[in-house]
Design an enzyme around this catalytic site. Structure first.
Site, short mmCIF file in Angstrom:
data_model
loop_
_atom_site.label_atom_id
_atom_site.label_comp_id
_atom_site.label_asym_id
_atom_site.label_seq_id
_atom_site.Cartn_x
_atom_site.Cartn_y
_atom_site.Cartn_z
N HIS A 258 -0.28 9.25 30.76
CA HIS A 258 -1.53 9.28 29.99
C HIS A 258 -2.23 10.61 30.25
O HIS A 258 -2.89 10.77 31.29
CB HIS A 258 -2.39 8.10 30.45
N ILE B 282 -3.30 1.66 29.36
CA ILE B 282 -4.24 2.27 28.42
C ILE B 282 -5.49 2.72 29.17
O ILE B 282 -5.76 2.28 30.29
CB ILE B 282 -4.61 1.30 27.27
N CYS B 283 -6.24 3.61 28.55
CA CYS B 283 -7.47 4.15 29.10
C CYS B 283 -8.46 3.02 29.34
O CYS B 283 -8.60 2.17 28.47
CB CYS B 283 -8.06 5.15 28.10
N PRO B 284 -9.19 2.97 30.41
CA PRO B 284 -9.24 3.86 31.58
C PRO B 284 -8.48 3.31 32.78
O PRO B 284 -8.75 3.71 33.90
CB PRO B 284 -10.73 3.85 31.89
#
Lengths: 96, 412
Positions: free
Chosen positions: A37, A10-12
């Site tokens: 992503h 997942i981000c970041p």
């Protein structure tokens, strides 16, 4: 060449883990980053450019991409690398 | 540097199953909403547009705040500030039309004006930490739900839990700080002209500050090189194919997405009320909690305010404006991702991400609950409402994001 698989992250984290890998990288060939992503297509090359790396992005199908990061061959100022990158990103339509 | 994706012929329109399904879903659900609930249909379309805009421009409020600290990058934040500026002009006109004399003590209908108390500041800080931990704010989580991020589905669960907790503690916050805190609507102090100028000046100054902040950290591109214009299209077919490629297959610049979202917010306010996604989620969270017997007391003060307030009323319709807005957002993001070839079920590779998503989601849900709004309702709709609370909430988000970055740096 080392491959860093950040698919599913997942981000970041895709960007953070790519930057960490580049900082400890000794291979002159560079690094391959596998990601699914889309925002990372903007952030990884951008942050890599700050460390003196150039990026080639290749879609590998099924919402996955392969980013090849390699040391810039020519001696250029970070400004030049970033200006070129910002144009490339604009052409690709990713990032800001 | 070769731009492998840049070759315009590199990817043709792919006729696979998913985009077809997405189009069918949009068409059939839009027809159903238009037939079954014509007065609510605008919110369905606002929701679809919301989802498409967020997905195509990857407009992520969490990253806009977070990247200021993580990579000293202010590009996304400047995009959002521009979108807010656009919405501010539109909101000021709508408020002026509805309430020509702002000095008489009234407040404009539907504007997101909240008391500036500890619940706003504490809620903003909790929200800022939570959105960085979970990798997206509430609207960001909703659009990633549609893109197939399993971690965002988990985060949504956390958000609902946080909203239930906020519902059960709302009255304490209201009696302790909310009820006695001031609501500051700038036009009542400076008139519409003064308030608008002041808001735009603050937004402009914030944008300049982000540039200063970037330059402080090291070299940045001073300019973007002029884009090489492609040769004129040889046929109408080619021109249409190119337009499709630009809009549906490639990402939009942040600024374009943010401006589109600002315009959408003006349309929503003009039609009914500004955008906000949290209130509806709280209604569903509390319906769910109600099944387990967790019935909250009457929520004090909510009748006096407008915005993304917690909802717990037995008479609230299941399928209201908020339902169509939020579900439209998810469906719009799904369709945009499917057409762009970016939909994929993504399972986090590290178990700790599930914990982060639930925890971050719960912090966001709780923060949005007590502060009455998320990055959309309490910030992107509140600053244009010309409420001082929008700016205060933005600063609290910034502080929270700074703390959140410290946390994620310690979680591998």
């Amino acid at each position: 060449m080392k491959t860093l698989d950040v698919r599913g992250e997942i981000c970041p984290y895709p960007m953070m883990r790519a930057v960490d890998a580049l900082k400890s990288l000794e291979d002159p060939e560079g690094l391959i980053v596998l990601t699914d992503h889309p925002p990372a297509l903007g952030t990884i090359p951008w942050e890599a450019a700050k460390l003196g790396y150039e990026a080639d992005i290749e879609p590998s199908g099924g919402a996955e991409w392969r980013i090849h990061l390699r040391s810039s061959e020519r001696q250029r100022s970070p400004q030049e690398v970033l200006a070129e990158l910002s144009q490339q990103l604009q052409t690709l339509g990713v990032g800001g | 540097m070769q731009a492998t994706l840049a070759d315009p012929g590199a990817h043709r329109v792919r006729l696979s199953l998913l985009p077809g399904f997405a189009c069918l879903l949009i068409l059939s659900s839009s027809l159903a909403v238009g037939q079954g609930a014509p007065t609510l249909a605008p919110f369905w379309f606002f929701g679809l547009a919301f989802g498409v805009i967020l997905q195509r421009s990857r407009l992520c409020f969490a990253s806009a705040f977070r990247d200021l600290f993580l990579t000293s990058d202010g590009r996304a934040m400047r995009g959002i500030l521009l979108g807010i500026a656009v919405a501010t002009v539109g909101f000021a006109l709508i408020e002026l039309r509805g309430l020509p004399n702002p000095a008489f003590g009234g407040l404009p209908r539907g504007a997101h004006l909240m008391p500036i108390g500890l619940q706003l500041i504490g809620g903003g800080i909790a929200f800022g930490i939570g959105m960085v931990l979970a990798g997206g704010c509430i609207s960001g989580t909703l659009y990633r739900v549609g893109e197939g991020y399993v971690a965002s589905w988990v985060a949504l669960g956390g958000i609902l839990l946080g909203l239930v907790a906020a519902t059960h503690t709302w009255n304490w916050w209201w009696l302790t700080t909310g009820a006695s805190a001031p609501v500051v609507w700038l036009p009542s102090l400076f008139g519409y002209g003064g308030a608008l100028l002041l808001a735009l000046a603050v937004l402009g100054a914030a944008a300049v500050l982000t540039v200063w902040w970037e330059l402080r950290s090291g070299p940045q591109p001073a300019f973007a090189l002029p884009r090489v214009a492609p040769p004129p299209a040889a046929s109408l077919r080619e021109a249409l194919a190119r337009a499709y490629e630009q809009v549906a297959r490639r990402g939009w610049p942040f600024a374009m997405g943010a401006v589109a979202l600002g315009v959408l917010n003006i349309l929503a306010y003009q039609f009914s009320h500004p955008l906000g996604v949290t209130g509806e989620l709280s209604a569903w969270a509390n319906r769910g909690a109600g099944l387990f017997g967790a019935l909250p007391p009457e929520l004090l003060g909510t009748g006096l305010l407008a915005g993304c307030l917690l909802v717990f009323e037995t008479g609230t319709p299941l399928l209201g404006e908020g339902f169509f807005l939020d579900s439209g957002l998810v469906v719009g993001a799904f369709a945009a991702a499917a057409l762009a070839g970016e939909f994929k079920l993504r399972f986090p590779s590290r178990p700790v991400r599930y914990v982060q998503s639930v925890g971050g989601g719960a912090l966001m849900g709780y923060g949005a609950g007590i502060a009455a709004g998320c990055t959309i309702g309490a910030f992107f709709s509140a600053v244009p409402s010309l409420g001082l609370n929008g700016f205060v909430f933005g600063l609290a988000l910034l502080a929270g994001a700074g703390l959140g970055v410290q946390a994620i740096r310690r979680i591998a």
